[in-house]
Each structure stands twice: as structure tokens, then as C-alpha cells.
Design an enzyme around this catalytic site. Structure first.
Site, PDB file in Angstrom:
ATOM      1  N   THR A   1      -1.369  -4.869  -4.024  1.00  0.00           N
ATOM      2  CA  THR A   1      -1.495  -5.685  -2.825  1.00  0.00           C
ATOM      3  C   THR A   1      -2.157  -7.002  -3.194  1.00  0.00           C
ATOM      4  O   THR A   1      -3.235  -7.016  -3.825  1.00  0.00           O
ATOM      5  CB  THR A   1      -2.323  -4.960  -1.752  1.00  0.00           C
ATOM      6  OG1 THR A   1      -1.717  -3.699  -1.459  1.00  0.00           O
ATOM      7  CG2 THR A   1      -2.383  -5.785  -0.472  1.00  0.00           C
TER       8      THR A   1
ATOM      9  N   ASP B   1      -4.067   8.265   6.702  1.00  0.00           N
ATOM     10  CA  ASP B   1      -5.010   7.813   5.684  1.00  0.00           C
ATOM     11  C   ASP B   1      -6.120   6.971   6.315  1.00  0.00           C
ATOM     12  O   ASP B   1      -6.482   5.913   5.798  1.00  0.00           O
ATOM     13  CB  ASP B   1      -4.294   7.019   4.598  1.00  0.00           C
ATOM     14  CG  ASP B   1      -5.084   6.974   3.291  1.00  0.00           C
ATOM     15  OD1 ASP B   1      -5.985   7.805   3.116  1.00  0.00           O
ATOM     16  OD2 ASP B   1      -4.788   6.113   2.449  1.00  0.00           O
TER      17      ASP B   1
END
Length: 354
Positions: A27, A142
Site C-alpha cells: 500500500t 479484520d
């Protein structure tokens, strides 16, 4: 991946810095040269650590973000295929949020009061209510401190604005047949280890997250009793808030709140008392099964059956066989045979023509 810093991908996005990494994914913070705004760019490259489940989750994240529109969730901006010196792959562009993760805030020494913890939980629950009301329901899978952002607009009892990010593990009930196991150990509910998730699974992760903010101890490092995380909070928070947390982290998902809306209602109830349940069955004293827990896995060891146990089973089966065959060995079948013969003779007599 550092070699990508400064490069322009898809003739539009110039990579500025690395924000995070996971197996198969990276990312980046990037600049959209068209709008001159900062964006978040996720890359999935077909490298040595690539597995097909990564692509499935990557595509699911993109499809899910396309369908969502909520202020506390990043907005989908773009997706494209790419070719780099590191290989081919896919890119996913999301809006950039100027905020720090709860994990970062904890690492810098910030403490949260009960009022602030309730405010954080309330905002996360608002996001989960929105996700779980989608058709089909969207399960984040998550929820954890590093996936919850908090800006610096702190004032009074308000800790600031909350954002839920990283939908790379997202699942919809439409895709519930998958056996892909994702999540983070310590924040994952027991059912998620078996590849099964429910909306209540996100509630468990939220409870574990709040406990971490409260105790500053990773949930995986806290003791477990009857399958439930044990934490000491009586001196720090009210009895109703502690009871609410314990209801979230019930190991049996059917013992948690039946909906995210009910969890929010109970959070605002100053007199909330968690329902009582019989304790889960403990491990039998003569059990040879061993459970070993580490920071990233649980290992269950089932020992092989010993020769004594095998002989016991053999002798038991022989005994049952002799018991069942005993009437035949003693000749008790003769009377039965005689009665059957008489019955057949009677049937033949009545069947004779007149």
C-alpha cells in the site's frame, strides 16, 4: 518495492511513500497528477509470494468499495492493470484520509478514557451497522487497531473522527462458501479460524480492539479461560461497560449480540448486565489432546491411539460378537424355526382351493 517510489503508474499516479505491506500486497501514498490530490494506491503483483486467494480478495475489495458510500469508509476511485519492472499486477486507488491508526496512537503513548472508548466503539458500530445492512451483508473480518483511523479533532469527551479502512479481508454472505481464512490472530473470533464468519464476528473483533486500547496488551497475550479473553477492567471502567465488552468477546457467536444495532443500544445503557451462561466444558482430565498457542497460530496435537487402547477395542468387539451369537451356539434358534414351520403350514392350508 522501494524502487517504485517516484514512479508514475497508469500515466496518472505518482508514488510518494510506502504505507504498509502484507503478503502479496503493498500500500502506497501517491499523488493523483490529474487532480493534484493525495490518494492511497494498493498494488497486487504476480511475484514469488503470489497466491490466487490474494487476487480473489483483491477483486472482492474493489467490488465492495464500489458499492459503498459512507463518510467513514474510503471511497473507491480507480482500478487498473499494470506492468512494472517487478512484474505485472493490478492497482486499486482509494481516497486518502488524513488520520492516524489507533495502533499508532497507542504506540505514541496516548491513553483513552471510558468516555472516549465508548465514543470510538459507537462510531465503529455505526460503520458496521451500515455494512451489515447491505444486501448481501458485508463483513469486514479484520477489525483491529491498525485498521481504524482516528484524526486529531479531539475535543472534550470526543476522541475525534473515526474511519474504518482496509477492506482486503472483506466478505459478503453471498461468498460465505469460501474456505479462505483471513484476519489477525488475537482479534479473530473462534469461528473465523474455521473459515466461517457472521456479522457477530465483527463484534468480537471490535471487543478485542477496545480491550487492547484499555489494557494496552495484545489480546493474544492475555489469558484465556473457557475460551474467552480474560482482562482486568473493574478499576478502570464501569461495570456496565465491562459487561458489554464481555458480551462482545463470547467465544460462541450465538452468545454475542444478535445484531450490531443491539450492541449499540446496549452500549448506551448505563445499567446493562450481560446474560449469564453455563461455563463451557473444560478439557477432560484424561484427555491427551494438546493445545499450543503462539503469536500467529494455534497448534492442536492429537496423539495416535496406543496399543493398549487398540487391544481394548478388539476385546470389546469380540465380546459383543460372542454375546450376540450366544443364542445360536446354545441352539435356541430351533423353537423359532419350529414356529415358523407351523405358520407356513397354516398359510398353505387356508390357501388350498375348496
Amino acid at each position: 518495492m522501494n524502487s517504485l517510489i517516484g514512479q508514475i503508474l497508469n500515466n496518472r499516479y505518482q508514488i510518494q511513500s510506502l504505507l504498509g505491506r502484507q503478503v502479496g500486497r503493498r500500500t502506497f501514498l501517491a499523488t493523483d497528477l490529474t487532480t493534484q490530490t493525495l490518494v492511497v494506491l494498493k498494488l497486487l503483483l504476480f511475484g514469488p509470494d503470489f497466491i490466487w486467494d490474494d487476487l480473489k480478495l483483491f477483486e472482492r475489495e474493489a467490488d465492495t468499495l464500489k458499492s459503498l458510500d459512507y463518510p467513514s469508509i474510503p471511497k473507491y476511485l480507480d482500478a487498473f492493470e499494470l506492468e512494472t519492472e517487478l512484474g505485472s499486477g493490478f492497482g486499486l486507488v482509494q481516497s486518502y484520509i488524513e488520520a492516524r491508526s489507533l495502533q499508532d496512537w497507542i504506540d505514541t503513548g496516548r491513553n483513552f478514557s471510558e468516555a472516549e472508548l465508548k465514543a470510538i466503539a459507537t462510531q465503529v458500530l455505526d460503520v458496521l451497522i451500515y455494512l451489515h445492512r447491505q444486501q448481501p451483508p458485508v463483513i469486514h473480518r479484520d477489525i483491529k487497531p491498525s485498521n481504524i483511523l482516528l484524526d486529531d479533532s479531539r475535543s472534550g469527551h470526543s476522541p475525534g473522527q473515526i474511519y474504518v479502512v482496509d477492506f482486503g479481508s472483506v466478505q459478503t454472505l453471498h461468498h460465505s462458501g469460501t474456505l479462505t481464512i483471513v484476519g489477525t490472530y488475537g482479534y479473530m473470533p473462534p469461528e473465523q479460524f474455521g473459515g466461517r464468519t457472521e456479522p457477530a464476528s465483527d463484534l468480537y473483533s471490535l471487543g478485542a480492539t477496545v480491550i487492547y486500547l484499555l489494557t494496552r496488551t495484545h489480546p493474544a497475550d492475555l489469558p484465556i479461560r473457557n475460551g474467552r479473553i480474560q482482562f482486568k477492567a473493574s478499576s478502570q471502567v464501569s461495570a456496565s461497560f465491562e459487561a458489554w465488552l464481555k458480551c462482545l468477546i463470547q467465544p460462541d457467536c450465538e452468545r454475542r449480540f444478535t445484531s450490531t444495532q443491539l450492541a449499540l443500544t446496549a452500549l448506551n445503557d448505563e445499567h446493562f448486565i450481560a446474560p449469564t451462561y453455563l461455563p463451557l466444558a473444560a478439557k477432560p482430565a484424561d484427555s491427551k489432546v494438546e493445545l499450543t498457542k503462539t503469536n500467529d497460530q494455534i497448534q492442536i496435537t492429537i496423539p495416535p491411539v496406543g496399543w493398549r487402547r487398540k487391544l481394548e477395542v478388539i476385546y470389546t468387539n469380540i465380546g459383543l460378537t460372542l454375546f450376540c451369537c450366544l443364542p445360536l451356539l446354545l441352539g435356541l434358534w430351533h423353537p423359532l424355526q419350529g414356529k415358523r414351520k407351523k405358520t407356513i403350514e397354516k398359510l398353505c392350508y387356508f390357501a388350498r382351493p375348496a
